[in-house]
Design a protein around this motif. Sequence first.
Motif, short mmCIF file in Angstrom:
data_model
loop_
_atom_site.label_atom_id
_atom_site.label_comp_id
_atom_site.label_asym_id
_atom_site.label_seq_id
_atom_site.Cartn_x
_atom_site.Cartn_y
_atom_site.Cartn_z
N LEU A 2 -13.33 -37.70 -46.97
CA LEU A 2 -14.16 -38.29 -45.93
C LEU A 2 -15.31 -39.05 -46.56
CD1 LEU A 2 -14.27 -34.96 -44.09
CD2 LEU A 2 -12.90 -36.88 -43.42
N PHE A 4 -18.91 -39.94 -47.53
CA PHE A 4 -20.11 -39.12 -47.62
C PHE A 4 -21.13 -39.61 -46.61
CE2 PHE A 4 -19.93 -36.39 -51.37
CZ PHE A 4 -18.73 -36.80 -51.89
N SER A 5 -21.76 -38.71 -45.92
CA SER A 5 -22.81 -39.14 -45.00
C SER A 5 -24.01 -39.56 -45.83
CB SER A 5 -23.17 -38.01 -44.06
OG SER A 5 -23.43 -36.84 -44.78
N ALA A 8 -29.91 -37.67 -46.17
CA ALA A 8 -30.98 -37.64 -45.19
C ALA A 8 -32.30 -37.93 -45.89
CB ALA A 8 -31.03 -36.26 -44.54
N ILE A 109 -38.10 -22.47 -48.61
CA ILE A 109 -37.40 -21.24 -48.25
C ILE A 109 -38.37 -20.06 -48.17
CG2 ILE A 109 -35.57 -19.66 -48.88
CD1 ILE A 109 -34.28 -21.98 -50.34
N VAL A 141 -38.46 -32.25 -42.44
CA VAL A 141 -37.88 -33.30 -41.62
C VAL A 141 -38.67 -33.44 -40.32
CG1 VAL A 141 -35.76 -34.06 -40.55
CG2 VAL A 141 -35.69 -32.62 -42.55
N LYS A 144 -36.66 -32.86 -34.58
CA LYS A 144 -36.11 -31.57 -34.20
C LYS A 144 -36.74 -31.05 -32.93
CE LYS A 144 -35.07 -28.40 -37.10
NZ LYS A 144 -33.66 -28.39 -36.75
N ARG A 145 -37.01 -31.95 -32.01
CA ARG A 145 -37.39 -31.54 -30.66
C ARG A 145 -38.53 -30.55 -30.61
NH1 ARG A 145 -31.99 -31.02 -27.05
NH2 ARG A 145 -31.01 -32.89 -27.80
N PRO A 149 -40.16 -25.84 -38.20
CA PRO A 149 -39.96 -24.58 -38.91
C PRO A 149 -40.86 -24.36 -40.11
CG PRO A 149 -38.12 -26.06 -39.27
CD PRO A 149 -39.02 -26.72 -38.31
N MET A 333 -34.55 -25.98 -52.28
CA MET A 333 -33.33 -25.23 -52.44
C MET A 333 -32.40 -25.85 -53.47
SD MET A 333 -30.94 -23.99 -49.43
CE MET A 333 -30.13 -25.48 -49.04
N ALA A 334 -32.32 -27.17 -53.47
CA ALA A 334 -31.40 -27.80 -54.40
C ALA A 334 -31.93 -27.79 -55.82
CB ALA A 334 -31.12 -29.23 -53.96
N MET B 1 -36.09 -17.90 -46.52
CA MET B 1 -35.14 -16.79 -46.48
C MET B 1 -33.75 -17.35 -46.21
SD MET B 1 -36.82 -13.94 -46.68
CE MET B 1 -35.91 -12.68 -45.84
N LEU B 2 -32.83 -17.01 -47.03
CA LEU B 2 -31.46 -17.49 -46.83
C LEU B 2 -30.59 -16.32 -46.43
CD1 LEU B 2 -31.31 -19.86 -49.85
CD2 LEU B 2 -31.41 -20.49 -47.48
N PRO B 229 -26.43 -21.50 -52.23
CA PRO B 229 -26.78 -22.19 -50.98
C PRO B 229 -26.77 -23.70 -51.09
CG PRO B 229 -28.59 -20.80 -51.74
CD PRO B 229 -27.43 -20.50 -52.60
N ALA B 230 -27.22 -24.25 -52.20
CA ALA B 230 -27.21 -25.71 -52.31
C ALA B 230 -25.79 -26.23 -52.32
CB ALA B 230 -27.95 -26.13 -53.58
N ALA B 237 -21.94 -30.86 -45.99
CA ALA B 237 -22.27 -32.27 -45.81
C ALA B 237 -21.03 -33.12 -46.00
CB ALA B 237 -23.36 -32.68 -46.78
N VAL B 238 -20.18 -32.73 -46.93
CA VAL B 238 -18.93 -33.47 -47.10
C VAL B 238 -18.08 -33.38 -45.84
CG1 VAL B 238 -16.75 -33.43 -48.35
CG2 VAL B 238 -18.87 -33.21 -49.57
N PRO B 243 -27.11 -32.57 -44.05
CA PRO B 243 -27.78 -31.60 -44.93
C PRO B 243 -28.92 -30.83 -44.27
CG PRO B 243 -27.76 -33.79 -45.92
CD PRO B 243 -27.08 -33.92 -44.61
N GLU B 244 -29.66 -31.47 -43.33
CA GLU B 244 -30.72 -30.67 -42.70
C GLU B 244 -30.11 -29.60 -41.82
OE1 GLU B 244 -32.12 -34.79 -42.88
OE2 GLU B 244 -31.36 -34.03 -40.99
N VAL B 252 -32.85 -21.07 -41.05
CA VAL B 252 -33.55 -20.84 -39.78
C VAL B 252 -32.60 -20.35 -38.69
CG1 VAL B 252 -34.91 -22.00 -38.04
CG2 VAL B 252 -35.20 -22.60 -40.39
#
Lengths: 362, 355
Positions: A2, A4-5, A8, A109, A141, A144-145, A149, A333-334, B1-2, B229-230, B237-238, B243-244, B252
């Motif tokens: 597919l 890739f999107s 973001a 996190i 981000v 998110k209405r 968070p 996180m990444a 927290m994950l 997690p990443a 995402a694929v 990603p968000e 969350v």
Amino acid sequence: MLPFSAPAVYQASKCFVTYGVMGHLDPKQPPSKSKPWTTLASQDFIHRADLIIPQQAYEAVQDVLIKDKPAPQFKRVFMSLADILADNFLEEYIKKRNIMMLSEGRRGIDNVFALRQGTLTMFLDKEAYERAGLVGKPHGVKGKRGLKPRWVVEFDLTASSMFPGKKGFDRLVYASKNALSTPLTWLFCSISDDTPMPDPLDRHHPTTLSTTPNVSQGINALTPTLTPSVDSIGSGGEAREEFESFCTELYEWLSLVRLGSPRIQPGDQIDPYLCRYHVPGEENQQSQQLLCKINWQGFLAPSWARQTLIDIITALPSKTWFSFSTTTFSKGMAGDNAECTFLRPQDSSPVEYILWEVKGHE
Amino acid sequence: MLYDLNIAWSATTSPSDLEHTLKFAKNLGYDVVALNHIINSSIPTQPTPIINPIPQLTPPHPSYPAPNQNTRAGTTTNLSTTAASTTPSSSSEKRLPTVLRRVTLVITDPATTNYRLLDFARAYDLLTLRPTNEKAFSWACLSTTEPPALISLDLSTSLGYHIHHRTAMAAVHRGTRFEICYSQAIGSGIDARARSQFIGNVLGLLRATKGRGIVVSSEARSALGLRAPADVVNLMAVWGLGPERGTEALGVGARAVVVNEGIKRRGFRGIVDIVKPAEGGPTIDREETGNDGREGKIGKQERNKQQQGQQKQQQKNQKRKNGEGSTGGGGGQDGQGGMSKRQAKKMKKELVAKG
């Protein structure tokens, strides 16, 4: 597969490349206003720094960087935010001296606290933020209405309004005692030279660690041309493309040297199914050189990085090329981090440089 | 927290394997993990009490009531629901993540299991349904007596039906989240057909829910099925979950499920909970009245007054703590009226929206 999107907004890191000319370097008056220096200073907490030089230049640098230079020290201590805001710590370290501290945790996190240049920045999740009752800005981000968070709260602790007894400070102290009271592991580095007597940090039994440089010599590497070609200098579209491809390939090669990868060794035979990397340039443009890599890893201050770069430039003979890179602590996180790589190209004027700056999404 | 809300557990899992998996999960960065007991066989229709066979390896999550909880007011405490540890640890790292215990019921015929759901919900921390046909799926989404915490489908087989946007969003609005278990597609024993089936089903699910109300977890049978997690975010995402939303699904969104389930089990009907009892004055021991005589009597009077003062304070405190989410009860708990049904409904709605 597919498509890739698109990444973001809060995910993509960007790399900015600058090819420029430094001003004259006066060791008595270290520069701080121009391009490579401002980039170095803009990084917040440096985790590792690498220097790559040709092996012949190692003797010149050895004394200055390794023998005579005091190894930067930092401390690891287990304390809570309330301890940092306690009277004697606040007075001695934050108001009078320049320190930097970073708490454990992953931004985005966990709850992370950072203290730098007198400003305390707290990255909190929604629950901690609401319990703390402090004023902050949404972090992350947008949209998110209305659900936000994560939040960032900043306090300038060197301000005159930050004293026990004043309302704003008392609110912060209350939050640190009730909502943010779990003790965490912090890294502490003092940028000013003197330490107060008695040391308010001793009460928390810090472990002192020092960053001794790690030298790996005699790396046999296939080196591409380290000078941008004449075609890439200029303002046309083609020149820009040429420059872009040159810089990208060179950055990749420098990163592989930093990682100690065997792909840059001459005569490397790897199955192309596993890796299709080739050292950039034609066969005749590549040369086989012995390289030396010096590595510092720890909790380092940007001012240290600046001073080290100045020392390197003054110590090395002016025709030698070198590359100095600094990487910050990872955020999020990444695990991506900000990085700054400075290269003085070979066979060109000693004040030319190429600077790669990788900026994270925050 | 994950959060990783699905680590497959069965009675045959050896404790050393389980500990290995949990340590690896902690290493990868998951702070809260749920051991999932998948019940495939038919559920007994007789009202036999349900015992939770999963061992309790770590202290329970702070949202959930402690196992030997008396219903006295003083035992619930104002613990943060995202606190990594409720007790201070010597170093700030813990070896195992907080472990929740969860059950997944594989539903084929909804008629037989509807009234057993509450018993399961009471015995386990999280209740999930795994419908296998369309009738069960629409029942799970729309017409269970109490919405389950999660609906998890076995996405590696052909579903046989199309997931409709309306059904899926109705379930999400009721409070149920859809779960995607990524180890159904990755791993050593998965053939290409199952993987392509999985991807097609995930695409269908994401199209139906538009990415909202999704929780991602592994269904790892061993440590090999877990991913960082990443990597999970990238994988999703694929397959079409931005990603968000992917980060939200691991962090969350999963937290919302856990906290809401905890709130439902804690306090009065999940609406009223006592956060912190009012502090009273010093209590005086009765045993000492023998010696102190007169002073003891005064002590008793004082004590009575203090108790009255405490009750009044409690009432006052509770009356003042009006808009504080699930806690603080509102003027609810004095013995006489309690709050109106409309107010109770309003608070419950606020809860679900906030959490």
